[in-house]
Scaffold this active site. Structure first.
Site, PDB file in Angstrom:
ATOM      1  N   CYS A 194      10.032  -3.233  -0.924  1.00 11.56           N
ATOM      2  CA  CYS A 194       9.893  -2.218   0.118  1.00 11.56           C
ATOM      3  C   CYS A 194       8.811  -1.195  -0.207  1.00 11.56           C
ATOM      4  O   CYS A 194       8.098  -0.741   0.694  1.00 11.56           O
ATOM      5  CB  CYS A 194      11.238  -1.563   0.368  1.00 11.56           C
ATOM      6  SG  CYS A 194      12.430  -2.752   1.056  1.00 11.56           S
ATOM      7  N   CYS A 229      12.933  -0.462  -3.297  1.00 13.42           N
ATOM      8  CA  CYS A 229      12.752  -1.484  -4.324  1.00 13.42           C
ATOM      9  C   CYS A 229      11.277  -1.891  -4.345  1.00 13.42           C
ATOM     10  O   CYS A 229      10.469  -1.388  -3.555  1.00 13.42           O
ATOM     11  CB  CYS A 229      13.624  -2.694  -4.006  1.00 13.42           C
ATOM     12  SG  CYS A 229      13.094  -3.606  -2.529  1.00 13.42           S
ATOM     13  N   GLU A 256      13.995  -0.698   5.042  1.00 19.18           N
ATOM     14  CA  GLU A 256      12.582  -0.341   5.182  1.00 19.18           C
ATOM     15  C   GLU A 256      11.804  -1.406   5.942  1.00 19.18           C
ATOM     16  O   GLU A 256      10.949  -1.090   6.782  1.00 19.18           O
ATOM     17  CB  GLU A 256      11.921  -0.141   3.808  1.00 19.18           C
ATOM     18  CG  GLU A 256      12.534   0.979   2.997  1.00 19.18           C
ATOM     19  CD  GLU A 256      13.606   0.518   2.025  1.00 19.18           C
ATOM     20  OE1 GLU A 256      13.690   1.092   0.930  1.00 19.18           O
ATOM     21  OE2 GLU A 256      14.380  -0.416   2.353  1.00 19.18           O
ATOM     22  N   HIS A 277      15.953  -5.719   4.351  1.00 17.89           N
ATOM     23  CA  HIS A 277      16.167  -4.356   3.857  1.00 17.89           C
ATOM     24  C   HIS A 277      15.862  -3.360   4.978  1.00 17.89           C
ATOM     25  O   HIS A 277      15.107  -3.657   5.906  1.00 17.89           O
ATOM     26  CB  HIS A 277      15.259  -4.072   2.667  1.00 17.89           C
ATOM     27  CG  HIS A 277      15.640  -4.808   1.427  1.00 17.89           C
ATOM     28  ND1 HIS A 277      15.358  -4.311   0.177  1.00 17.89           N
ATOM     29  CD2 HIS A 277      16.270  -5.986   1.217  1.00 17.89           C
ATOM     30  CE1 HIS A 277      15.796  -5.160  -0.735  1.00 17.89           C
ATOM     31  NE2 HIS A 277      16.347  -6.183  -0.130  1.00 17.89           N
TER      32      HIS A 277
END
Length: 175
Positions: free
Chosen positions: A105, A102, A74, A72
């Site tokens: 993260c 999410c 992040e 991801h």
């Protein structure tokens, strides 16, 4: 849902963190990363980590490119910032991400001790700041990053919508 500053007990004094007036320019950097993700065929989510007004880490969604469910934006930006600064405590940093983090993260932001999380658009299905969970405000957590919502929201939502329109269009052509 409010676009105002949330949570308590930040790690860095509020005066050292980016102000709401800085959000537009810093989110522009995250949007640029999102556009790169889209160009690579990944869902366009981009992120930057900022310390004292300087970007110290960049990341974009790379799940498709790396065949990695944890790639991801992040996570990439946090790893890059830690490498740049030579430490995993990022308690004097702010994280700017185009879409609400999410659970993974948001948790990584907490564990990295990020002082401020700013996101452009909520994610009603998986967002873990205000949409499905409120991890950054959870009283059981050891650390509580501040957070803000709404920087460049219209642009973020259009980048996402454009990506999915194009993807649906490709699926129609292939069918």
């Amino acid at each position: 849902m409010s676009a105002g500053l949330r949570a308590a007990s930040p790690f860095a004094p509020a005066a050292t963190l980016p102000r709401p007036s800085d959000d537009d320019a810093l989110m522009r950097e995250a949007v640029a990363e999102a556009r790169l993700a889209a160009a690579d065929g990944d869902v366009p989510v981009g992120c930057v980590v900022v310390r004292e007004g300087v970007v110290v880490g960049r990341g974009r969604n790379r799940r498709e490119a790396e065949a990695d469910p944890t790639a991801h934006a992040e996570i990439g930006a946090l790893r890059a910032a830690a490498a740049t600064l030579g430490r995993w405590h990022l308690d004097d940093c702010a994280l700017y991400v185009t879409v609400e983090p999410c659970a993974m993260c948001a948790g990584a932001s907490i564990l990295a001790r990020i002082a401020l999380v700013v996101f452009g658009a909520p994610e009603p299905k998986t967002g873990a700041v205000v949409s499905t969970l409120e991890l950054l405000d959870d009283a059981r957590s050891l650390h509580h990053p501040r957070w803000r919502l709404g920087a460049r929201r219209g642009e973020v939502e259009e980048v996402l919508a454009s990506f999915f329109r194009a993807r649906r269009g490709s699926a129609d052509v292939e069918a």
